[in-house]
Scaffold this motif. Structure first.
Motif, short mmCIF file in Angstrom:
data_model
loop_
_atom_site.label_atom_id
_atom_site.label_comp_id
_atom_site.label_asym_id
_atom_site.label_seq_id
_atom_site.Cartn_x
_atom_site.Cartn_y
_atom_site.Cartn_z
N GLN A 58 -23.01 -47.17 16.22
CA GLN A 58 -24.15 -46.46 14.89
C GLN A 58 -25.00 -47.63 14.22
O GLN A 58 -25.83 -48.45 14.08
CB GLN A 58 -23.02 -46.91 13.35
N ASP B 259 -23.49 -49.17 8.80
CA ASP B 259 -21.93 -48.57 8.53
C ASP B 259 -21.40 -49.79 7.90
O ASP B 259 -19.59 -50.10 7.46
CB ASP B 259 -21.67 -48.28 10.13
N SER C 201 -25.03 -40.19 13.66
CA SER C 201 -24.07 -41.64 12.32
C SER C 201 -25.05 -41.00 11.08
O SER C 201 -23.94 -41.51 10.44
CB SER C 201 -24.52 -42.98 12.69
N ASP D 109 -22.04 -39.95 8.06
CA ASP D 109 -21.65 -41.25 7.17
C ASP D 109 -22.23 -42.18 6.84
O ASP D 109 -21.68 -42.04 5.55
CB ASP D 109 -20.43 -42.15 9.02
N LEU D 110 -23.49 -42.63 7.29
CA LEU D 110 -24.19 -43.39 6.10
C LEU D 110 -24.58 -42.46 5.48
O LEU D 110 -24.52 -43.50 4.31
CB LEU D 110 -25.72 -43.81 7.49
#
Length: 204
Positions: free
Chosen positions: A6, A96, A120, A123-124
């Motif tokens: 990330q 992250d 990513s 998730d972020l």
């Protein structure tokens, strides 16, 4: 990707090396419309996370408005400049590494998350959602219009489509007032490119 899936070592190395030049670049006298929209939606004396704070330009503007700002950037070189400008430490960390929960009234990610790997983003966005208080607001801006890759300066860009961003937001938590404004601008590399400006509010 090096270092972490990330982050991108080459992009961070560029900003460390170019920190002083980047911070000294000329800026328009007026803040962008997205700044004014974000600022108008904040409560008084808000706690704002400047995620990817760069040289501290926007963090200083938020502080001048009476807000408490936490500044965070992956580039140690830019963070050092921002620390001097803000007269306080700026956290050197990857996106992250954001782990706060219910901490902020707003997350300002102006031209920063565009350097995160495309895969990513869900998730972020989830990390940002968790970090916001209920009804907290979120702004992010992304270059768009071409496949993910590097510019002529070697910086990585994810170049998401609106659908990419919609998918990431849908999977990250409950949001309201989501808008995706589009426009064009000239980047640090001197190249004209399209932009997507994301605004959203955290809901329960």
């Amino acid at each position: 990707m090096k270092m972490n899936d990330q982050s991108d070592a080459q992009t961070l190395t560029f900003y460390d090396a170019e920190a002083a030049t980047y911070a000294a670049k000329a800026r328009p006298d007026d803040m962008p419309a997205s700044f004014h929209r974000f600022a108008a939606a904040l409560p008084s004396a808000a706690h704002v996370l400047d995620l990817g704070s760069g040289d501290g330009h926007y963090a200083a503007a938020f502080e001048a408005m009476g807000h408490n700002v936490t500044a965070m950037d992956g580039s140690a070189g830019l963070a050092a400049i921002a620390s001097t400008r803000l007269a306080k430490p700026v956290r050197v960390a990857r996106f992250d590494e954001l782990e706060e929960i219910d901490a902020f009234d707003g997350v300002w990610a102006h031209a920063s998350l565009l350097h995160a790997p495309l895969k990513s983003l869900p998730d972020l966005m989830a990390r940002i959602h968790k970090s916001l208080r209920l009804n907290g607001i979120f702004h992010a801006s992304f270059k768009t219009g071409q496949p993910e890759g590097r510019d002529k300066l070697g910086r990585y860009y994810n170049f998401p489509t609106q659908m990419d961003l919609q998918d990431a937001m849908t999977s990250s938590g409950n949001w309201s007032d989501i808008t995706y404004d589009t426009g064009n601008g000239i980047g640090y590399d001197g190249k004209s490119t399209g932009w997507i400006i994301l605004f959203a509010r955290k809901t329960a």
